[in-house]
Design an enzyme around this catalytic site. Structure first.
Site, PDB file in Angstrom:
ATOM      1  CG  ASP A  80      25.145  37.462  38.847  1.00 47.98           C
ATOM      2  OD1 ASP A  80      24.562  37.629  40.025  1.00 47.98           O
ATOM      3  OD2 ASP A  80      26.312  37.777  38.732  1.00 47.98           O
ATOM      4  CG  ASP A  81      22.386  38.127  34.122  1.00 49.67           C
ATOM      5  OD1 ASP A  81      22.899  39.249  35.082  1.00 49.67           O
ATOM      6  OD2 ASP A  81      23.363  37.443  33.467  1.00 49.67           O
ATOM      7  CG  HIS A 110      24.970  43.288  33.868  1.00 49.34           C
ATOM      8  ND1 HIS A 110      25.060  42.001  33.908  1.00 49.34           N
ATOM      9  CD2 HIS A 110      24.719  43.686  32.581  1.00 49.34           C
ATOM     10  CE1 HIS A 110      24.634  41.385  32.744  1.00 49.34           C
ATOM     11  NE2 HIS A 110      24.648  42.564  32.163  1.00 49.34           N
TER      12      HIS A 110
END
Length: 310
Positions: free
Chosen positions: A13-14, A134
């Protein structure tokens, strides 16, 4: 090759949050530790991340962001129910409080989600094959309906439903995280009929809340995988004794590998947060690349893959 027991998407993620997170995700992918990434298009290093994904053939989806940084939609940057007086999203807790207070416009949520998909397309040349939220905002009440509508309309086939086997009562989680994750799971469970109605798909099993940061270790990941294999696909017997005729379990493992962000470098407009600057990011990177974990995957019949392979 024997049939795998599990097809596992390991999602970093991210992607796009900062250059050091980007480098960690690339290093992890090249070592076989992740098989997929999730892009924050409003991250300060999103363009670099998209270029790196193309260079290294990293499968990538959209990590839709409504809680951190600045909106992508230009009209919402001027005035919006989604932002505070400084023009930033309300934050993980603030977004939920504003939603509970009836202060958020779902039309503006839709505008921002569509703008983020378009930016993803501009950066990569294609639509995302999967899209999640998110800080799990995509499963929140009201938001999930808009989220599912956008995915269906744009023919984005996959999302994430954060319901993790063994999460409740996990002794490694402090009380405040147990409370937050319990609410995330309730919201996720309530999202299932909505996503189903719109024809959105997701893997059988989700993993990652009990194995985040310092809780990530090869034994803990083995425990999580064993619980996922024991659960099996919905409607299948829980026993694994059916031999080669046992259906393959599909799963997603959410991870956050990287090198700790430097102060004043990264983020989505407000600078890097404590999560990204933590040594936990590099700890996860080390565990995910550990030869013992890769050997565990082979021994247990776990095949890493991307969403498009499910």
């Amino acid at each position: 090759m024997p049939q795998p027991r599990m097809m596992l998407v390991v999602t970093g993620d991210d992607f796009g949050y900062c250059p050091r997170r980007n480098q960690g995700i690339v290093d992890c992918f090249k070592s076989g530790g992740i098989s997929n990434a999730s892009l924050l298009v409003n991250g300060c290093a999103a363009k670099e991340a998209a270029d790196l994904a193309q260079r290294h053939n990293i499968p990538m989806g959209l990590h839709a962001n409504l809680s951190e940084g600045v909106p992508v939609c230009r009209s919402l940057q001027r005035a919006s129910t989604l932002t505070n007086q400084r023009g930033f999203f309300h934050g993980k807790t603030g977004f939920r409080q504003a939603l509970e207070g009836g202060q958020l416009s779902m039309k503006q949520v839709e505008l921002e989600l569509r703008a983020q998909v378009q930016l993803f397309r501009d950066l990569t040349g294609h639509l995302p094959h999967h899209m999640d939220g998110h800080q799990h905002v995509h499963v929140l009440p009201e938001v999930r309906e808009v989220f599912a509508l956008v995915l269906s309309d744009l023919q984005i086939p996959f999302t994430r439903v954060p319901l993790e086997p063994g999460l409740q009562g996990c002794p490694a989680l402090p009380a405040h995280l147990q409370r937050f994750y319990a609410q995330v799971e309730k919201d996720a469970r309530d999202s299932i009929p909505v996503f189903t109605r719109y024809g959105i798909r997701w893997p059988h099993v989700y993993l990652g809340l009990t194995t985040m940061g310092q809780n990530m270790s090869v034994p803990n990941l083995q425990r999580a995988l064993n619980q996922a294999l024991a659960a099996g696909p919905p409607g299948s017997p829980s026993s694994r004794s059916a031999g080669s005729h046992q259906p393959v379990v599909t799963a997603e493992l959410m991870v956050h590998p990287g090198y700790p962000s430097l102060a004043q470098e990264g983020g989505c407009g407000e600078g890097p947060d404590e999560f990204s600057q933590s040594a936990d990011r590099q700890h996860e990177l080390g565990v995910l690349r550990d030869p013992a974990l890769l050997a565990l995957y082979r021994r247990e019949g776990v095949q890493l893959c991307a969403f498009r392979h499910l």
